[in-house]
Design a protein around this motif. Structure first.
Motif, short mmCIF file in Angstrom:
data_model
loop_
_atom_site.label_atom_id
_atom_site.label_comp_id
_atom_site.label_asym_id
_atom_site.label_seq_id
_atom_site.Cartn_x
_atom_site.Cartn_y
_atom_site.Cartn_z
N LEU A 43 -13.18 46.86 39.65
CA LEU A 43 -12.58 46.64 38.34
C LEU A 43 -13.18 47.56 37.29
O LEU A 43 -12.47 48.09 36.43
CB LEU A 43 -12.73 45.16 37.92
CG LEU A 43 -11.88 44.19 38.73
CD1 LEU A 43 -12.27 42.74 38.46
CD2 LEU A 43 -10.39 44.37 38.43
N ARG B 26 1.30 35.16 46.14
CA ARG B 26 1.19 35.73 44.79
C ARG B 26 2.58 35.86 44.15
O ARG B 26 2.79 35.57 42.97
CB ARG B 26 0.50 37.11 44.84
CG ARG B 26 -0.99 37.01 45.13
CD ARG B 26 -1.61 38.39 45.41
NE ARG B 26 -3.02 38.25 45.77
CZ ARG B 26 -4.04 38.49 44.94
NH1 ARG B 26 -3.81 38.92 43.71
NH2 ARG B 26 -5.29 38.32 45.34
N ARG C 92 -15.88 43.49 43.97
CA ARG C 92 -14.74 43.34 43.06
C ARG C 92 -15.12 43.88 41.67
O ARG C 92 -14.32 44.55 41.02
CB ARG C 92 -14.37 41.85 42.99
CG ARG C 92 -13.11 41.57 42.30
CD ARG C 92 -11.89 41.96 43.13
NE ARG C 92 -10.67 41.79 42.35
CZ ARG C 92 -9.79 42.73 42.11
NH1 ARG C 92 -9.93 43.93 42.64
NH2 ARG C 92 -8.73 42.50 41.38
N ASN D 88 -11.69 48.36 33.66
CA ASN D 88 -11.60 46.99 33.11
C ASN D 88 -12.97 46.52 32.64
O ASN D 88 -13.99 46.90 33.21
CB ASN D 88 -11.12 46.02 34.18
CG ASN D 88 -9.70 46.29 34.59
OD1 ASN D 88 -8.79 46.17 33.79
ND2 ASN D 88 -9.52 46.68 35.83
N ARG E 89 -1.53 41.71 41.41
CA ARG E 89 -2.88 42.04 41.90
C ARG E 89 -4.00 41.61 40.96
O ARG E 89 -5.16 41.91 41.21
CB ARG E 89 -3.01 43.55 42.17
CG ARG E 89 -2.11 44.06 43.29
CD ARG E 89 -2.38 43.38 44.60
NE ARG E 89 -1.40 43.75 45.62
CZ ARG E 89 -1.17 43.04 46.73
NH1 ARG E 89 -1.84 41.94 46.97
NH2 ARG E 89 -0.27 43.44 47.59
N THR E 90 -3.70 40.93 39.88
CA THR E 90 -4.76 40.53 38.95
C THR E 90 -5.52 39.31 39.50
O THR E 90 -5.03 38.61 40.39
CB THR E 90 -4.17 40.15 37.58
OG1 THR E 90 -3.35 38.99 37.75
CG2 THR E 90 -3.32 41.28 37.00
N GLU E 91 -6.71 39.07 38.95
CA GLU E 91 -7.51 37.89 39.35
C GLU E 91 -6.73 36.61 39.08
O GLU E 91 -6.74 35.67 39.86
CB GLU E 91 -8.83 37.84 38.57
CG GLU E 91 -9.77 39.00 38.83
CD GLU E 91 -10.11 39.16 40.29
OE1 GLU E 91 -10.60 38.21 40.89
OE2 GLU E 91 -9.85 40.24 40.84
N GLN E 92 -6.06 36.58 37.91
CA GLN E 92 -5.29 35.40 37.54
C GLN E 92 -4.16 35.14 38.54
O GLN E 92 -3.92 33.99 38.95
CB GLN E 92 -4.73 35.57 36.11
CG GLN E 92 -4.07 34.33 35.56
CD GLN E 92 -5.01 33.12 35.54
OE1 GLN E 92 -6.14 33.21 35.06
NE2 GLN E 92 -4.55 31.99 36.09
N LYS F 97 -11.79 50.93 37.56
CA LYS F 97 -10.42 51.01 37.01
C LYS F 97 -10.43 50.92 35.49
O LYS F 97 -9.37 50.87 34.86
CB LYS F 97 -9.57 49.86 37.56
CG LYS F 97 -9.08 50.10 38.97
CD LYS F 97 -7.98 49.11 39.29
CE LYS F 97 -7.85 48.87 40.78
NZ LYS F 97 -7.30 47.55 41.06
N ALA G 83 1.54 45.65 40.35
CA ALA G 83 0.39 45.54 39.43
C ALA G 83 0.26 44.11 38.89
O ALA G 83 -0.85 43.60 38.74
CB ALA G 83 0.55 46.52 38.27
#
Ligand code: DC
Length: 225
Positions: free
Chosen positions: A159, A41, A155, A164, A89-92, A162, A86
């Motif tokens: 999300l 990552r 997941r 999202n 840790r995103t999906e992208q 959080k 942070a």
């Protein structure tokens, strides 16, 4: 004779709970922890920040080789001195990591860095190829599984909690695409080592998976004495 430093490897697809379980096991045993996915990552993020195209293999491998990373003991990851936990840790960021991870030169560049985590009193190593490529002599190898549906549900829940706004169908699709890429790459594809213990986590809680890993470790440890 060199001192034997014990290793437990925890491999499996994205979203299966490896990170949570590995951190619990490392804490229980008071061992070091290698989050190998974070290195991929970070490589993708560093390349992006420097404006380097993922297709530029030599430049991305060079970035992997020279990553300036500090895993903070109390949590947080510094890349070139900047807090980036942070951001990675995103999906992208996960999808980008999976792309750079398919490049053999990048895997080669991160090989030694991963080996260097092996320090007394022991190591819990979390990833895709910990048991097959990086620590083939590990004392215990675990491979965690759960269906793509189940992982998408987990997941999604995380999300949403959080705050999202996400769509479960697109999450499921992203998970499947990442599985495809990780399982079908030419070097160190995602697959269980022949001597790995498979645990299907679909119907298990985090506590139950943790207990099962500890039970397997106790058996292995007893057998080796
Ligand atoms: O475990 P993770 O979601 O942080 O991993 C992100 C991506 O990095 C994953 O999709 C594939 C790659 N990866 C890998 O190829 N080998 C590893 N040992 C760990 C991660």
């Amino acid at each position: 004779m060199a001192e034997h430093i014990p290793v437990i490897t925890l491999d499996g697809p994205g979203g299966v709970g490896k990170g949570t379980i590995s951190a619990l096991v490392a804490r229980e045993l008071d061992w070091h922890y290698l989050d190998s996915g974070a290195l991929y990552r970070l490589t993708a993020l560093a390349a992006q920040q420097k404006g380097i195209d993922f297709a530029n293999i030599d430049a991305v491998a060079d970035i992997a080789e020279h990553l300036q990373v500090e895993f903070q003991p109390a949590g947080g990851i510094l890349l070139d001195g900047q807090e980036v936990e942070a951001l990675i840790r995103t999906e992208q960021a996960g999808a980008n990591a999976s792309k750079v991870a398919a490049v053999p030169e990048v895997r080669e560049a991160l090989f030694k860095r991963q080996k260097a985590f092996l320090q007394p009193p022991g190591l819990v190593a979390d990833g895709r190829d910990m048991g097959t490529s990086i620590f083939p002599d590990a004392d215990l190898k675990v491979f965690l599984t759960a269906s793509a549906d189940e992982r998408a549900k987990r997941r999604y829940k995380q999300l949403i909690e959080k705050g999202n706004n996400v769509n479960i169908e697109s999450l499921r699709k992203e998970i499947q695409e990442r599985d495809e890429r990780d399982m079908n790459r030419s070097v160190s594809p995602l697959k269980p080592a022949e001597d790995a213990h498979l645990i299907d986590t679909s119907e298990l809680s985090i506590g139950e998976v943790f207990q099962e890993v500890m039970r397997l470790y106790r058996i292995t440890n007893k057998d080796s004495h």
